[in-house]
Design an enzyme around this catalytic site. Structure first.
Site, mmCIF file in Angstrom:
data_model
loop_
_atom_site.group_PDB
_atom_site.id
_atom_site.type_symbol
_atom_site.label_atom_id
_atom_site.label_comp_id
_atom_site.label_asym_id
_atom_site.label_seq_id
_atom_site.Cartn_x
_atom_site.Cartn_y
_atom_site.Cartn_z
ATOM 1 N N VAL A 98 -22.422 31.583 -8.622
ATOM 2 C CA VAL A 98 -22.206 29.668 -9.418
ATOM 3 C C VAL A 98 -21.026 29.752 -10.299
ATOM 4 O O VAL A 98 -21.873 30.245 -11.291
ATOM 5 C CB VAL A 98 -23.002 29.282 -9.569
ATOM 6 C CG1 VAL A 98 -23.400 27.796 -10.092
ATOM 7 C CG2 VAL A 98 -23.790 29.430 -7.935
ATOM 8 N N TYR A 99 -20.178 28.935 -10.729
ATOM 9 C CA TYR A 99 -19.761 28.878 -11.684
ATOM 10 C C TYR A 99 -19.703 28.435 -13.157
ATOM 11 O O TYR A 99 -20.828 26.634 -13.021
ATOM 12 C CB TYR A 99 -18.175 27.656 -11.399
ATOM 13 C CG TYR A 99 -17.069 28.986 -11.027
ATOM 14 C CD1 TYR A 99 -17.044 30.373 -10.469
ATOM 15 C CD2 TYR A 99 -15.981 28.334 -9.869
ATOM 16 C CE1 TYR A 99 -16.584 31.251 -9.780
ATOM 17 C CE2 TYR A 99 -15.080 28.644 -9.356
ATOM 18 C CZ TYR A 99 -15.473 30.525 -8.650
ATOM 19 O OH TYR A 99 -14.428 30.384 -8.710
ATOM 20 N N TYR A 107 -2.980 24.006 -9.332
ATOM 21 C CA TYR A 107 -2.225 23.279 -7.787
ATOM 22 C C TYR A 107 -2.485 22.062 -7.910
ATOM 23 O O TYR A 107 -2.313 21.408 -7.320
ATOM 24 C CB TYR A 107 -3.717 23.749 -7.667
ATOM 25 C CG TYR A 107 -4.478 22.410 -6.369
ATOM 26 C CD1 TYR A 107 -3.371 22.643 -5.143
ATOM 27 C CD2 TYR A 107 -6.014 22.220 -6.429
ATOM 28 C CE1 TYR A 107 -3.926 21.948 -4.223
ATOM 29 C CE2 TYR A 107 -6.245 21.287 -5.237
ATOM 30 C CZ TYR A 107 -5.290 21.454 -4.264
ATOM 31 O OH TYR A 107 -5.044 20.507 -3.187
ATOM 32 N N PRO A 125 -11.234 28.548 -16.340
ATOM 33 C CA PRO A 125 -10.672 27.784 -16.569
ATOM 34 C C PRO A 125 -9.870 26.037 -15.944
ATOM 35 O O PRO A 125 -10.004 25.874 -15.377
ATOM 36 C CB PRO A 125 -9.717 28.578 -17.068
ATOM 37 C CG PRO A 125 -10.079 29.793 -15.946
ATOM 38 C CD PRO A 125 -10.677 28.837 -15.067
ATOM 39 N N GLY A 126 -10.598 25.778 -17.335
ATOM 40 C CA GLY A 126 -9.313 23.751 -17.332
ATOM 41 C C GLY A 126 -10.694 23.815 -16.273
ATOM 42 O O GLY A 126 -10.292 21.915 -15.563
ATOM 43 N N THR A 139 -4.672 14.374 -2.934
ATOM 44 C CA THR A 139 -6.344 15.092 -2.792
ATOM 45 C C THR A 139 -6.617 14.633 -4.178
ATOM 46 O O THR A 139 -5.758 13.584 -5.180
ATOM 47 C CB THR A 139 -6.371 16.944 -3.533
ATOM 48 O OG1 THR A 139 -7.423 17.329 -4.038
ATOM 49 C CG2 THR A 139 -5.058 17.097 -4.149
ATOM 50 N N ASP A 140 -7.862 13.999 -4.146
ATOM 51 C CA ASP A 140 -8.251 13.058 -5.237
ATOM 52 C C ASP A 140 -8.379 14.186 -6.314
ATOM 53 O O ASP A 140 -8.346 13.811 -7.704
ATOM 54 C CB ASP A 140 -10.042 13.078 -5.182
ATOM 55 C CG ASP A 140 -10.684 14.661 -5.250
ATOM 56 O OD1 ASP A 140 -10.418 15.466 -5.258
ATOM 57 O OD2 ASP A 140 -12.127 14.019 -4.586
ATOM 58 N N GLU A 141 -8.006 15.878 -6.675
ATOM 59 C CA GLU A 141 -7.826 16.381 -7.278
ATOM 60 C C GLU A 141 -7.283 15.760 -8.794
ATOM 61 O O GLU A 141 -6.532 15.685 -9.763
ATOM 62 C CB GLU A 141 -8.072 18.207 -7.477
ATOM 63 C CG GLU A 141 -8.834 18.281 -6.970
ATOM 64 C CD GLU A 141 -9.161 19.832 -7.394
ATOM 65 O OE1 GLU A 141 -8.090 20.120 -7.947
ATOM 66 O OE2 GLU A 141 -9.961 20.272 -6.247
ATOM 67 N N GLY A 165 -5.702 20.449 9.021
ATOM 68 C CA GLY A 165 -4.100 20.026 9.462
ATOM 69 C C GLY A 165 -5.379 20.636 11.668
ATOM 70 O O GLY A 165 -5.092 19.644 12.333
ATOM 71 N N LYS A 211 0.357 19.349 -6.527
ATOM 72 C CA LYS A 211 0.529 18.332 -5.417
ATOM 73 C C LYS A 211 0.456 16.990 -5.963
ATOM 74 O O LYS A 211 1.225 15.805 -5.552
ATOM 75 C CB LYS A 211 -1.855 18.296 -5.219
ATOM 76 C CG LYS A 211 -1.944 19.198 -4.055
ATOM 77 C CD LYS A 211 -0.896 19.376 -3.421
ATOM 78 C CE LYS A 211 -1.359 18.084 -1.763
ATOM 79 N NZ LYS A 211 -0.925 18.184 -1.056
ATOM 80 N N THR A 238 5.554 25.794 -2.482
ATOM 81 C CA THR A 238 5.081 24.809 -1.105
ATOM 82 C C THR A 238 4.698 23.634 -1.554
ATOM 83 O O THR A 238 5.143 22.398 -0.603
ATOM 84 C CB THR A 238 4.177 25.598 -0.765
ATOM 85 O OG1 THR A 238 3.982 27.076 -0.518
ATOM 86 C CG2 THR A 238 3.303 24.931 1.338
#
Ligand code: DAU
Length: 334
Positions: free
Chosen positions: A204-205, A148, A273-274, A124-126, A13, A152, A99
């Protein structure tokens, strides 16, 4: 022209407001921002005194605050206000539902009541979920997999429902992973850069082979402005950088550019997770409108590292207090 920008003290923003005021010399911008942890007045310090800019502190979930920000009218609303960090949504989903869904609803009601000529939802592309192969197009089904992205997606569906039901003049952009100056240091790139500049390890995940498509924030902001001005009402536009990179390759590039070593500065931690393995969007539609990303990723990454190196006084205060509590909750047990 007067635009109401919500969440304009956040990362994308604030970059959008700076670009819009610069590119459109007669434009006025009202910025409604709740000043949550990610809404930082320092992001727009350089334009605070600009007469075409007005700041209103308030929450998009509060109809009175939205009415106050609209004042005697606006020509468009661009909604950046959102909870955006996937890991926080896993720890505490409720703020995201509030929100990203309720806030969107309050804005859509204001658009309807005040007959605002244009509403753009920054998404978002998610929302497409994990994409094992190919690229998501705007008509693909939404398969969000985190609190999240589900929030969205809920926002997007309301926006499209208002179009179908009330004929509300809406647009949606779905952006890919964005990087650049003024990004709160919880996300991969600014977290890793600031940790490395400080000589700390980076977490790093999983196996680090997840793929994200990286988009410079200026290209993202230009894309949103282009869709706002030239997009067809009722349509969705993907905005992607066309830079698919694995997390481990980005990590290597950041570690080397900061003069650190993979052996000593990288820590593999338990996966999110996920965790979605891959996102990829087809941007044909936005490109047909005349938008295209300009920033070379390798160059953009070096510039971003340089920005964080040169702007320690911007990020250092952010990595204290609330951030340290979050960092501990998020990473201590991994
Ligand atoms: O794709 C667009 C989305 O990109 C936006 O909608 C979101 O608001 C934004 O947060 C971002 O979501 P990601 O989850 O992809 O971003 P994040 O920077 O959190 O993580 C990027 C990748 O790096 C992801 O695969 C998880 C991984 N990661 C992240 C962090 C913070 C790590 O391996 N370690 C970390 O400490």
């Amino acid at each position: 022209m007067r635009w109401l920008v919500t969440g304009g003290l956040g990362f994308i923003g604030s970059n959008f407001i700076r670009l819009a005021l610069h590119e459109r010399p007669s434009l006025e911008v009202v910025n409604l921002d709740a000043m949550t942890y990610a809404g930082n007045p320092a992001n727009l310090r350089d334009i605070e005194a600009e007469p075409r800019y007005r700041f209103v502190q308030g929450d998009i979930c509060d109809p009175a605050a939205v009415a106050h920000a609209i004042g005697d009218g606006v020509d468009a609303i661009v909604n950046f206000a959102a909870e955006t960090h996937v890991d926080r949504s896993i720890l505490d989903p409720e703020a995201f539902l509030r929100t990203d869904i309720l806030g969107t609803h309050v804005l859509l009601e204001a658009v309807r009541e005040r007959s605002v000529p244009r509403y753009l939802q920054v998404s978002t592309d998610e929302v497409y979920g994990d994409v094992s192969e190919g690229e998501s197009t705007e008509n693909d089904p939404l398969r969000p997999r985190s609190p999240y992205s589900a929030s969205k997606a809920g926002g997007d569906l309301q926006v499209l429902a208002y179009r179908a039901t009330y004929g509300t003049p809406v647009l949606i952009t779905r952006g890919s992973n964005t990087y650049g100056p003024y990004q709160y240091p919880e996300k991969l790139i600014p977290l890793f850069v600031t940790n490395l500049l400080d000589g700390q390890q980076v977490p790093v995940y999983g196996d680090g082979l997840q793929i994200r498509d990286w988009l410079h924030v200026q290209d993202h902001a230009r894309g949103i402005m282009h869709v706002l001005e030239c997009g067809e009402v009722g349509h969705v536009y993907n905005i992607g950088g066309g830079n698919p990179w694995t997390n481990i390759d980005i990590t290597r590039s950041l570690v080397e550019s900061c003069g650190r070593s993979m052996d000593t500065h990288v820590r593999y931690v338990i996966d999110r997770p996920g965790h979605d393995r891959r996102y990829a969007v087809d941007t044909t539609k936005a490109r047909a409108l005349g938008w295209a990303p300009r920033k070379d990723f390798a160059q953009g990454l070096l510039e971003t590292i340089a920005w964080y190196r040169d702007n320690e006084s911007w990020w250092r205060p952010l990595k204290s207090g609330e951030f340290l509590d979050y960092y501990k909750r998020q990473y201590a047990h991994r």
